[in-house]
Design a protein around this motif. Structure first.
Motif, PDB file in Angstrom:
ATOM      1  N   ILE A 150      -9.514   7.312  -2.752  1.00  0.00           N
ATOM      2  CA  ILE A 150     -10.392   6.275  -2.304  1.00  0.00           C
ATOM      3  C   ILE A 150      -9.732   5.236  -1.328  1.00  0.00           C
ATOM      4  CG2 ILE A 150     -12.154   4.443  -2.914  1.00  0.00           C
ATOM      5  CD1 ILE A 150     -12.405   6.157  -5.459  1.00  0.00           C
ATOM      6  N   LYS A 151      -9.869   5.153  -0.350  1.00  0.00           N
ATOM      7  CA  LYS A 151      -9.084   4.184   0.589  1.00  0.00           C
ATOM      8  C   LYS A 151      -9.421   2.813   0.064  1.00  0.00           C
ATOM      9  CE  LYS A 151      -8.721   5.223   4.812  1.00  0.00           C
ATOM     10  NZ  LYS A 151      -8.664   5.819   6.264  1.00  0.00           N
TER      11      LYS A 151
ATOM     12  N   GLU B  50       3.001  14.599   1.453  1.00  0.00           N
ATOM     13  CA  GLU B  50       2.606  14.995   2.640  1.00  0.00           C
ATOM     14  C   GLU B  50       1.856  13.775   3.300  1.00  0.00           C
ATOM     15  OE1 GLU B  50       2.716  17.435   4.572  1.00  0.00           O
ATOM     16  OE2 GLU B  50       3.478  18.925   3.359  1.00  0.00           O
ATOM     17  N   LEU B  51       0.883  13.093   2.272  1.00  0.00           N
ATOM     18  CA  LEU B  51       0.292  11.818   2.881  1.00  0.00           C
ATOM     19  C   LEU B  51       1.413  10.706   3.106  1.00  0.00           C
ATOM     20  CD1 LEU B  51      -2.895  11.667   0.366  1.00  0.00           C
ATOM     21  CD2 LEU B  51      -2.715  12.217   2.935  1.00  0.00           C
ATOM     22  N   ILE B  52       2.346  10.628   2.188  1.00  0.00           N
ATOM     23  CA  ILE B  52       3.518   9.610   2.420  1.00  0.00           C
ATOM     24  C   ILE B  52       4.178   9.851   3.876  1.00  0.00           C
ATOM     25  CG2 ILE B  52       5.598   8.890   1.584  1.00  0.00           C
ATOM     26  CD1 ILE B  52       4.599   9.302  -1.362  1.00  0.00           C
ATOM     27  N   GLY B  53       4.337  11.186   4.072  1.00  0.00           N
ATOM     28  CA  GLY B  53       5.015  11.498   5.439  1.00  0.00           C
ATOM     29  C   GLY B  53       4.351  11.210   6.403  1.00  0.00           C
ATOM     30  N   ARG B  54       2.816  11.251   6.388  1.00  0.00           N
ATOM     31  CA  ARG B  54       2.145  11.256   7.648  1.00  0.00           C
ATOM     32  C   ARG B  54       1.699   9.188   7.636  1.00  0.00           C
ATOM     33  NH1 ARG B  54      -0.960  15.589   8.786  1.00  0.00           N
ATOM     34  NH2 ARG B  54      -2.342  14.843  10.047  1.00  0.00           N
TER      35      ARG B  54
ATOM     36  N   GLU C 185      -0.955   5.744   2.959  1.00  0.00           N
ATOM     37  CA  GLU C 185      -0.641   5.619   1.517  1.00  0.00           C
ATOM     38  C   GLU C 185      -1.638   4.559   0.957  1.00  0.00           C
ATOM     39  OE1 GLU C 185       3.223   4.565   0.812  1.00  0.00           O
ATOM     40  OE2 GLU C 185       4.141   5.206   2.434  1.00  0.00           O
ATOM     41  N   GLY C 186      -2.551   4.192   1.886  1.00  0.00           N
ATOM     42  CA  GLY C 186      -3.350   3.287   1.439  1.00  0.00           C
ATOM     43  C   GLY C 186      -4.683   3.611   0.758  1.00  0.00           C
ATOM     44  N   TYR C 187      -4.491   4.446  -0.635  1.00  0.00           N
ATOM     45  CA  TYR C 187      -5.514   5.082  -1.423  1.00  0.00           C
ATOM     46  C   TYR C 187      -5.327   4.805  -2.760  1.00  0.00           C
ATOM     47  CZ  TYR C 187      -7.008   8.148   2.727  1.00  0.00           C
ATOM     48  OH  TYR C 187      -7.093   8.504   3.960  1.00  0.00           O
ATOM     49  N   GLU C 188      -6.298   4.658  -3.511  1.00  0.00           N
ATOM     50  CA  GLU C 188      -6.525   4.515  -5.009  1.00  0.00           C
ATOM     51  C   GLU C 188      -6.647   6.019  -5.181  1.00  0.00           C
ATOM     52  OE1 GLU C 188     -10.125   3.870  -7.769  1.00  0.00           O
ATOM     53  OE2 GLU C 188      -9.091   1.849  -7.160  1.00  0.00           O
ATOM     54  N   ALA C 189      -5.607   6.628  -6.049  1.00  0.00           N
ATOM     55  CA  ALA C 189      -5.774   7.989  -6.552  1.00  0.00           C
ATOM     56  C   ALA C 189      -6.378   8.216  -8.007  1.00  0.00           C
ATOM     57  CB  ALA C 189      -4.361   8.781  -6.312  1.00  0.00           C
ATOM     58  N   TRP C 190      -7.336   9.346  -7.843  1.00  0.00           N
ATOM     59  CA  TRP C 190      -7.766   9.596  -9.554  1.00  0.00           C
ATOM     60  C   TRP C 190      -7.136  11.327  -9.534  1.00  0.00           C
ATOM     61  CZ3 TRP C 190      -9.595   6.859 -13.684  1.00  0.00           C
ATOM     62  CH2 TRP C 190     -10.092   5.421 -13.112  1.00  0.00           C
TER      63      TRP C 190
END
Length: 405
Positions: free
Chosen positions: A204-205, A158-162, A165-170
């Motif tokens: 985390i952006k 969903e985030l890619i579609g919006r 994408e600029g996040y570090e993900a845990w």
């Protein structure tokens, strides 16, 4: 007999060892222990009655009338996305005593060595994903309580579609269990992650493409991909946005969005708001999508439809901008009137006297107070060694609201 107090006790990450001395004393003195099976299993030697927590309404009826000393077990801090909200809403507060514990989110932030006092928190557990997405894209740091449907991978897609994408993900899985696992990735990688249903997602952006290069309002017209007559000019756009009286967390419909210039700047002005850009024309849609990507308009959702079709699928609006009507102005006003919130505003831009007259007539017929601002813009242009003003056609900015002036 006086009504018994209800004790709401949070279980920590470490099971039995994670309870404080006071909490253990309260549990030891209880006659009834209510909780999910995994929490009841922490106390195999409990001498009273154990009741599985299943139907909240049945539990509530018991708690309202019980004369037995009762403890309800929750996870972490029951006040944090827990059962406390339900109990405090349905029982007198003086009957409820709460013993909080360390939340799974606290534990997760500690394990990844990241401060959490500046984080935002949302839950998609048993809830819709759309409101959570709107909060995610407006946040620098966010923790998400997921479920088996709204998984980290689903959220990533969903985030890619919006365009966010600029996040570090845990992905923090099975916290406190032998299978505990922490996975660090980016949004593209997150879309491929398969994980335990017991997980917390922390985002985390780390970067924000392009947005820092442009102002929040007053983006130059030539920055937008557009056809000549398709854009609300920047000076008129500024007045239009002012007349919309935007606030941070509103829902706005942009009907006939064209190149999306109004939606994009409205999104900059209300980062926690939701904007729905309605457009169907294939040529206009290509410009609209190109601009949304360029300006990282994460809180703008494209609706490929000609209004008034498709409006029934949208949340009720606080603000409506009608930039184009496709000859359906009366039908659009009729549909908007049925859905606009009581303190909402409608703003239209008209470039012909015919549209101006019809708009004012239709809106007043529907009980609106109408104000029209005639905007005349002249801009300098060079003529050999001299400069002169070139006048643009006047634009009529029509503002409408229910109630007296």
């Amino acid at each position: 007999m006086a009504e018994q107090k209800i004790y709401l006790v949070g279980a920590g990450i470490e099971g039995w060892e994670g309870f404080g001395k006071q909490a253990l004393e309260v549990i030891d003195q209880a006659e009834v222990l209510i909780g999910h099976k995994r929490l009841l299993d922490i106390f195999p030697d409990f001498k009273g009655e154990k009741r599985p927590l299943e139907d909240l309404s049945i539990m509530l009826e018991h708690l309202k009338h019980t004369e037995k000393r009762t403890v309800v077990l929750g996870s972490g801090d029951p006040n944090f996305f827990g059962v406390a909200r339900f109990l405090l809403r349905n029982l007198p507060k003086e009957r409820v005593e709460i013993y909080p514990n360390v939340t799974s989110i606290q534990y997760a932030f500690a394990r990844i060595k990241e401060p959490w006092d500046d984080a935002t928190f949302v839950s998609v557990h048993g809830r819709g994903i759309k409101p959570a997405l709107d909060r995610i894209i407006a946040s620098e740091k966010i923790a998400v309580l997921t479920d088996s449907v709204n998984t980290p991978a689903v959220i990533a897609k969903e985030l890619i579609g919006r365009g966010a994408e600029g996040y570090e993900a845990w992905v923090c899985e099975d916290l406190g269990l032998p299978t505990e696992k922490f996975t660090k990735t980016d949004i593209r990688g997150l879309a491929e992650v398969t994980c335990s249903p017991l997980n917390i997602l922390i985002l985390i952006k780390t970067w924000e493409p392009n947005l820092q290069n442009y102002p929040m309002i007053g983006i130059r017209d030539d920055e937008f991909a557009t056809a000549k007559k398709l854009i609300t000019k920047e000076e008129v756009r500024a007045i239009t946005l002012g007349k919309l009286q935007l606030q941070d967390d509103l829902v706005m419909w942009d009907i006939g969005a064209g190149s999306g210039s109004v939606s994009i700047e409205a999104g900059n002005l209300m980062p926690n708001g939701r904007i729905f850009a309605l457009e169907k024309n294939p040529q206009y849609l290509s410009f609209l999508k190109e601009n949304l990507k360029k300006f990282v308009a994460r809180n703008v959702t494209v609706m490929e439809t000609y209004a008034p079709e498709g409006l029934e699928d949208l949340p009720d609006p606080d603000r409506v901008f009608i930039g184009g009507s496709g000859g359906m102005l009366e039908e659009i006003i009729e549909a908007v009137d049925k859905r606009l919130k009581p303190d909402g505003f409608i703003v239209l831009n008209a470039v012909t006297l015919d549209t101006l007259t019809k708009s004012v007539e239709f809106l007043e017929d529907h009980g609106y107070t109408v104000e029209v601002t005639c905007v005349n813009i002249s801009k300098t242009r060079s003529l050999t060694e001299y400069k002169m003003f070139a006048a643009h056609n006047p634009v009529y900015v029509i503002s409408a609201w229910k109630g007296e002036e």
